[in-house]
Design an enzyme around this catalytic site. Structure first.
Site, PDB file in Angstrom:
ATOM      1  N   GLU A   1      -4.104   0.069  -8.907  1.00 23.37           N
ATOM      2  CA  GLU A   1      -3.031   1.044  -9.149  1.00 23.37           C
ATOM      3  C   GLU A   1      -1.813   0.297  -9.685  1.00 23.37           C
ATOM      4  O   GLU A   1      -1.413  -0.723  -9.108  1.00 23.37           O
ATOM      5  CB  GLU A   1      -2.628   1.743  -7.843  1.00 23.37           C
ATOM      6  CG  GLU A   1      -3.368   3.033  -7.564  1.00 23.37           C
ATOM      7  CD  GLU A   1      -2.908   3.694  -6.269  1.00 23.37           C
ATOM      8  OE1 GLU A   1      -2.519   4.869  -6.326  1.00 23.37           O
ATOM      9  OE2 GLU A   1      -2.942   3.048  -5.208  1.00 23.37           O
TER      10      GLU A   1
ATOM     11  N   ASN B   1      -3.867   5.859  -1.212  1.00 23.86           N
ATOM     12  CA  ASN B   1      -3.571   5.929   0.225  1.00 23.86           C
ATOM     13  C   ASN B   1      -2.912   7.241   0.645  1.00 23.86           C
ATOM     14  O   ASN B   1      -2.980   7.617   1.806  1.00 23.86           O
ATOM     15  CB  ASN B   1      -2.719   4.734   0.658  1.00 23.86           C
ATOM     16  CG  ASN B   1      -3.588   3.495   0.758  1.00 23.86           C
ATOM     17  OD1 ASN B   1      -4.673   3.542   1.318  1.00 23.86           O
ATOM     18  ND2 ASN B   1      -3.128   2.396   0.190  1.00 23.86           N
TER      19      ASN B   1
ATOM     20  N   SER C   1       0.822  -1.211   0.000  1.00 27.55           N
ATOM     21  CA  SER C   1       0.000   0.000   0.000  1.00 27.55           C
ATOM     22  C   SER C   1       0.851   1.254   0.000  1.00 27.55           C
ATOM     23  O   SER C   1       0.325   2.350  -0.198  1.00 27.55           O
ATOM     24  CB  SER C   1      -0.862   0.035   1.263  1.00 27.55           C
ATOM     25  OG  SER C   1      -1.644  -1.114   1.371  1.00 27.55           O
TER      26      SER C   1
ATOM     27  N   HIS D   1      -1.270  -2.743  -7.081  1.00 26.35           N
ATOM     28  CA  HIS D   1      -2.014  -2.422  -5.861  1.00 26.35           C
ATOM     29  C   HIS D   1      -3.524  -2.587  -6.051  1.00 26.35           C
ATOM     30  O   HIS D   1      -4.183  -1.728  -6.640  1.00 26.35           O
ATOM     31  CB  HIS D   1      -1.665  -0.987  -5.430  1.00 26.35           C
ATOM     32  CG  HIS D   1      -2.253  -0.597  -4.126  1.00 26.35           C
ATOM     33  ND1 HIS D   1      -2.707   0.668  -3.853  1.00 26.35           N
ATOM     34  CD2 HIS D   1      -2.484  -1.318  -2.993  1.00 26.35           C
ATOM     35  CE1 HIS D   1      -3.170   0.714  -2.622  1.00 26.35           C
ATOM     36  NE2 HIS D   1      -3.052  -0.480  -2.088  1.00 26.35           N
TER      37      HIS D   1
HETATM   38  N1  NAD Z   1      -6.130  -4.335   3.915  1.00 21.77           N
HETATM   39  C1  NAD Z   1      -6.304  -3.536   2.894  1.00 21.77           C
HETATM   40  O1  NAD Z   1      -7.339  -2.876   2.777  1.00 21.77           O
HETATM   41  C2  NAD Z   1      -5.242  -3.447   1.817  1.00 21.77           C
HETATM   42  C3  NAD Z   1      -5.557  -2.843   0.587  1.00 21.77           C
HETATM   43  C4  NAD Z   1      -4.600  -2.815  -0.429  1.00 21.77           C
HETATM   44  C5  NAD Z   1      -3.337  -3.341  -0.203  1.00 21.77           C
HETATM   45  N2  NAD Z   1      -3.042  -3.908   1.013  1.00 21.77           N
HETATM   46  C6  NAD Z   1      -1.701  -4.480   1.201  1.00 21.77           C
HETATM   47  O2  NAD Z   1      -1.778  -5.882   1.012  1.00 21.77           O
HETATM   48  C7  NAD Z   1      -0.802  -6.540   1.830  1.00 21.77           C
HETATM   49  C8  NAD Z   1      -1.480  -7.567   2.712  1.00 21.77           C
HETATM   50  O3  NAD Z   1      -2.447  -6.923   3.527  1.00 21.77           O
HETATM   51  P1  NAD Z   1      -3.664  -7.738   4.175  1.00 21.77           P
HETATM   52  O4  NAD Z   1      -4.662  -6.716   4.580  1.00 21.77           O
HETATM   53  O5  NAD Z   1      -4.060  -8.869   3.289  1.00 21.77           O
HETATM   54  O6  NAD Z   1      -2.937  -8.326   5.495  1.00 21.77           O
HETATM   55  P2  NAD Z   1      -3.363  -9.584   6.384  1.00 21.77           P
HETATM   56  O7  NAD Z   1      -2.785  -9.329   7.717  1.00 21.77           O
HETATM   57  O8  NAD Z   1      -4.829  -9.855   6.244  1.00 21.77           O
HETATM   58  O9  NAD Z   1      -2.604 -10.814   5.666  1.00 21.77           O
HETATM   59  C9  NAD Z   1      -1.220 -10.921   5.577  1.00 21.77           C
HETATM   60  C10 NAD Z   1      -0.896 -12.392   5.340  1.00 21.77           C
HETATM   61  O10 NAD Z   1       0.502 -12.487   5.032  1.00 21.77           O
HETATM   62  C11 NAD Z   1       0.988 -13.682   5.623  1.00 21.77           C
HETATM   63  N3  NAD Z   1       2.436 -13.601   5.724  1.00 21.77           N
HETATM   64  C12 NAD Z   1       3.198 -12.890   6.608  1.00 21.77           C
HETATM   65  N4  NAD Z   1       4.511 -13.125   6.373  1.00 21.77           N
HETATM   66  C13 NAD Z   1       4.574 -13.989   5.315  1.00 21.77           C
HETATM   67  C14 NAD Z   1       5.652 -14.608   4.615  1.00 21.77           C
HETATM   68  N5  NAD Z   1       6.923 -14.382   4.960  1.00 21.77           N
HETATM   69  N6  NAD Z   1       5.355 -15.435   3.595  1.00 21.77           N
HETATM   70  C15 NAD Z   1       4.065 -15.693   3.244  1.00 21.77           C
HETATM   71  N7  NAD Z   1       2.997 -15.135   3.877  1.00 21.77           N
HETATM   72  C16 NAD Z   1       3.255 -14.297   4.896  1.00 21.77           C
HETATM   73  C17 NAD Z   1       0.271 -13.739   6.978  1.00 21.77           C
HETATM   74  O11 NAD Z   1       0.306 -15.046   7.522  1.00 21.77           O
HETATM   75  C18 NAD Z   1      -1.148 -13.291   6.572  1.00 21.77           C
HETATM   76  O12 NAD Z   1      -1.950 -14.406   6.201  1.00 21.77           O
HETATM   77  C19 NAD Z   1      -0.080  -5.431   2.605  1.00 21.77           C
HETATM   78  O13 NAD Z   1       1.083  -5.060   1.891  1.00 21.77           O
HETATM   79  C20 NAD Z   1      -1.101  -4.296   2.587  1.00 21.77           C
HETATM   80  O14 NAD Z   1      -0.516  -3.025   2.723  1.00 21.77           O
HETATM   81  C21 NAD Z   1      -3.975  -3.984   2.017  1.00 21.77           C
END
Ligand code: NAD
Length: 291
Positions: A152, A190, A119, A140
């Protein structure tokens, strides 16, 4: 390059949504996570979300079955090495993301495109630590991925035109719309959205309004579909804090200082919907504001 198979790293909120839309669009998908529980939870959620789409006549039952059949899961990162495109969607922490790319690199086909769903973190910096900065991009997606139209696309300083064009084609195949953003902290969505959410948390912290009055004010007074605190819980408060820290560090401007109350919630492990408690408590039938 013709993309047929996709590796998704992280089976959390974003990873499972990304796997869902790619499988429906006909790509073969392999999802990797460090936790079997996260993989099981992620695929269970994909099934439930596909079932909902079938019940609303958005997709057919055959499309759902075919999509589920295209999804495989693994705890072994090297198994993603033979895919054409890798989308990293693990926790928003630069050290985690860099370590993933480092571990994966020796197993990749030379032509595989690497992307991150980050993000906010610098694409140029993530790319520079890989063996293929020209085939590395920010990809993104928005949350929830099956519903939100925008993707994005962020080019690092070294990203080549062929990689950008390939991803534009992939976005089109997913039936989504691409917006190009330059590689500056938090990109476009963001950079604008997170300071607003952070300001809503300051409004709560300073006692200007309660959780309910802040969210209702923005829904009824600014026509936002969700209140900012409800949205923060939906995104994940850890992710919101991580993005504010990237803005604060990257742009060196005090206007991006994360609200201490946001930090305190994250320190308490109150991360929003995913932990059943954030600005609202989700343990009962309906969400209850906590302040
Ligand atoms: N939540 C949102 O609204 C949103 C929107 C767009 C982008 N993002 C981005 O997407 C990414 C994930 O966010 P999320 O909300 O899905 O988080 P989340 O906490 O729901 O999920 C993250 C996952 O990554 C896994 N993980 C951690 N370390 C790991 C590794 N070394 N290898 C494999 N898996 C691993 C965890 O076990 C977990 O299942 C982040 O970079 C976040 O900034 C989030």
């Amino acid at each position: 390059m013709d993309i047929k198979s996709v590796g998704v790293i992280g089976a959390g909120q974003m990873g499972n949504g990304i796997a869902h839309v790619f499988a429906v669009a006909g790509f073969d998908v392999v999802i990797n996570d460090i936790s079997q529980e996260a993989l099981d939870k992620g695929t269970g959620l994909i099934r439930r979300n596909l079932e909902r789409q079938v019940s609303r006549d958005k997709i057919s039952a055959e499309t759902m079955d075919a999509a589920m059949a295209r999804i495989k899961t693994t705890l072994k990162l090297p198994e993603l090495g033979q895919t054409d495109l890798v989308i990293e969607a693990a926790t928003e922490r630069e050290t985690v993301k860099s370590a993933i790319f480092e571990d994966l690199q020796p197993h990749l086909k030379p032509e595989t495109i690497l992307t991150s769903n980050t993000s906010s973190i610098s694409i140029t910096r993530l790319a520079s630590r890989t063996d293929r900065p020209e085939r590395f991009m920010g990809f993104h997606f928005m949350n929830p991925v099956p519903v939100m139209q925008l993707v994005e696309l962020i080019r690092g300083i070294a990203t080549d035109e062929a990689t950008y064009k390939t991803l534009l084609g992939v976005v089109e195949k997913l039936g989504k719309t691409a917006a190009s953003a330059e590689d500056f902290p938090a990109f476009i969505v963001n950079r604008i959205l997170m300071p607003m959410i952070n300001e809503a948390v300051y409004t709560l912290y300073e006692g200007v309004g309660s959780v309910k009055s802040i969210d209702e004010s923005m829904k009824l007074g600014a026509n936002h579909p969700m209140g900012p605190l409800e949205l923060a819980d939906f995104i994940g408060l850890d992710t919101c804090l991580a993005i504010m820290n990237v803005l604060h560090d990257g742009l060196a401007d005090t206007k991006y200082r994360p609200c201490p109350l946001l930090t305190k919630y994250v320190e308490a492990g109150w991360l929003g919907r995913k932990t059943q408690r954030g600005f609202y408590d989700y343990r009962g039938e309906t969400p209850v504001p906590t302040r």
